[in-house]
Design a protein around this motif. Structure first.
Motif, PDB file in Angstrom:
ATOM      1  N   THR A  66       0.851  -1.192   0.000  1.00 13.17           N
ATOM      2  CA  THR A  66       0.000   0.000   0.000  1.00 13.17           C
ATOM      3  C   THR A  66       0.879   1.232   0.000  1.00 13.17           C
ATOM      4  O   THR A  66       2.087   1.134  -0.208  1.00 13.17           O
ATOM      5  N   LYS A  67       0.297   2.400   0.213  1.00 12.69           N
ATOM      6  CA  LYS A  67       1.043   3.658   0.181  1.00 12.69           C
ATOM      7  C   LYS A  67       1.279   4.184   1.592  1.00 12.69           C
ATOM      8  O   LYS A  67       0.486   3.949   2.499  1.00 12.69           O
ATOM      9  N   LYS A  68       2.370   4.930   1.735  1.00 10.48           N
ATOM     10  CA  LYS A  68       2.707   5.553   3.011  1.00 10.48           C
ATOM     11  C   LYS A  68       1.560   6.435   3.500  1.00 10.48           C
ATOM     12  O   LYS A  68       1.239   6.449   4.689  1.00 10.48           O
ATOM     13  N   SER A  69       0.928   7.166   2.593  1.00 17.62           N
ATOM     14  CA  SER A  69      -0.148   8.076   2.986  1.00 17.62           C
ATOM     15  C   SER A  69      -1.310   7.320   3.624  1.00 17.62           C
ATOM     16  O   SER A  69      -1.963   7.829   4.543  1.00 17.62           O
ATOM     17  N   TYR A  70      -1.553   6.089   3.173  1.00 14.54           N
ATOM     18  CA  TYR A  70      -2.632   5.282   3.752  1.00 14.54           C
ATOM     19  C   TYR A  70      -2.269   4.857   5.172  1.00 14.54           C
ATOM     20  O   TYR A  70      -3.101   4.935   6.085  1.00 14.54           O
ATOM     21  N   ILE A  71      -1.019   4.434   5.372  1.00  9.73           N
ATOM     22  CA  ILE A  71      -0.556   4.075   6.727  1.00  9.73           C
ATOM     23  C   ILE A  71      -0.673   5.296   7.635  1.00  9.73           C
ATOM     24  O   ILE A  71      -1.130   5.197   8.781  1.00  9.73           O
ATOM     25  N   SER A  72      -0.288   6.452   7.141  1.00 12.79           N
ATOM     26  CA  SER A  72      -0.379   7.681   7.922  1.00 12.79           C
ATOM     27  C   SER A  72      -1.819   7.980   8.316  1.00 12.79           C
ATOM     28  O   SER A  72      -2.094   8.325   9.476  1.00 12.79           O
ATOM     29  N   ARG A  73      -2.748   7.860   7.365  1.00 10.09           N
ATOM     30  CA  ARG A  73      -4.162   8.124   7.676  1.00 10.09           C
ATOM     31  C   ARG A  73      -4.683   7.141   8.723  1.00 10.09           C
ATOM     32  O   ARG A  73      -5.453   7.518   9.602  1.00 10.09           O
ATOM     33  N   ILE A  74      -4.271   5.874   8.631  1.00  3.26           N
ATOM     34  CA  ILE A  74      -4.691   4.886   9.625  1.00  3.26           C
ATOM     35  C   ILE A  74      -4.149   5.263  10.998  1.00  3.26           C
ATOM     36  O   ILE A  74      -4.878   5.286  11.991  1.00  3.26           O
ATOM     37  N   GLU A  75      -2.857   5.568  11.058  1.00  2.00           N
ATOM     38  CA  GLU A  75      -2.226   5.901  12.338  1.00  2.00           C
ATOM     39  C   GLU A  75      -2.816   7.156  12.964  1.00  2.00           C
ATOM     40  O   GLU A  75      -2.793   7.309  14.179  1.00  2.00           O
ATOM     41  N   ASN A  76      -3.345   8.034  12.147  1.00  2.00           N
ATOM     42  CA  ASN A  76      -3.949   9.264  12.664  1.00  2.00           C
ATOM     43  C   ASN A  76      -5.449   9.157  12.851  1.00  2.00           C
ATOM     44  O   ASN A  76      -6.112  10.135  13.194  1.00  2.00           O
ATOM     45  N   GLY A  77      -6.005   7.956  12.619  1.00  4.23           N
ATOM     46  CA  GLY A  77      -7.428   7.733  12.822  1.00  4.23           C
ATOM     47  C   GLY A  77      -8.302   8.462  11.822  1.00  4.23           C
ATOM     48  O   GLY A  77      -9.450   8.772  12.115  1.00  4.23           O
ATOM     49  N   HIS A  78      -7.771   8.719  10.615  1.00  2.00           N
ATOM     50  CA  HIS A  78      -8.487   9.507   9.623  1.00  2.00           C
ATOM     51  C   HIS A  78      -9.046   8.691   8.474  1.00  2.00           C
ATOM     52  O   HIS A  78      -9.330   9.250   7.419  1.00  2.00           O
ATOM     53  N   THR A  79      -9.173   7.387   8.642  1.00  6.90           N
ATOM     54  CA  THR A  79      -9.723   6.583   7.561  1.00  6.90           C
ATOM     55  C   THR A  79     -10.397   5.346   8.126  1.00  6.90           C
ATOM     56  O   THR A  79     -10.038   4.865   9.196  1.00  6.90           O
ATOM     57  N   ASP A  80     -11.405   4.900   7.414  1.00  4.86           N
ATOM     58  CA  ASP A  80     -11.986   3.606   7.743  1.00  4.86           C
ATOM     59  C   ASP A  80     -11.044   2.548   7.199  1.00  4.86           C
ATOM     60  O   ASP A  80     -10.447   2.719   6.141  1.00  4.86           O
ATOM     61  N   ILE A  81     -10.926   1.469   7.898  1.00  2.73           N
ATOM     62  CA  ILE A  81     -10.002   0.425   7.480  1.00  2.73           C
ATOM     63  C   ILE A  81     -10.766  -0.876   7.315  1.00  2.73           C
ATOM     64  O   ILE A  81     -11.582  -1.230   8.163  1.00  2.73           O
TER      65      ILE A  81
END
Length: 102
Positions: A66-81
């Motif tokens: 996947t992309k770094k930006s997706y990991i970042s969004r997950i770690e910041n609680g900004h995306t559904d996973i």
């Protein structure tokens, strides 16, 4: 012997404080709050385990495709996973996860 009298301290239960700010359980605003809390907790766990493994977000992203930006969004609680993605992330970190339905 001197004694100091103190008045009892009454603490407000956390549930009462949350309900005051975000509504009672089952209301739209409370469901949104609870979901945001869950996303935050998952993100923090991903971040903690990634750091323990000595990986950057970029390295973890490459490892699981996947992309770094997706990991970042997950770690910041900004995306559904998706559950499948969550399993892949923790497998990439050498961990297994399990769930309980309450």
């Amino acid at each position: 012997m001197n004694t100091i009298e103190t008045k009892p301290t009454f603490l407000t239960p956390i549930e009462d404080l949350i309900a005051e700010d975000f509504g009672a359980k089952g209301t739209e605003s409370r469901i949104a709050f609870d979901n945001a809390c869950d996303a935050f907790i998952i993100g923090e766990k991903v971040k903690t385990e990634r750091i323990k493994k000595g990986l950057t977000q970029e390295q973890l992203a490459q490892k699981i495709g996947t992309k770094k930006s997706y990991i970042s969004r997950i770690e910041n609680g900004h995306t559904d996973i998706q559950l499948s993605t969550l399993f892949r992330i923790f497998q990439g970190l050498g961990k297994q996860i399990s769930f309980s339905i309450l």
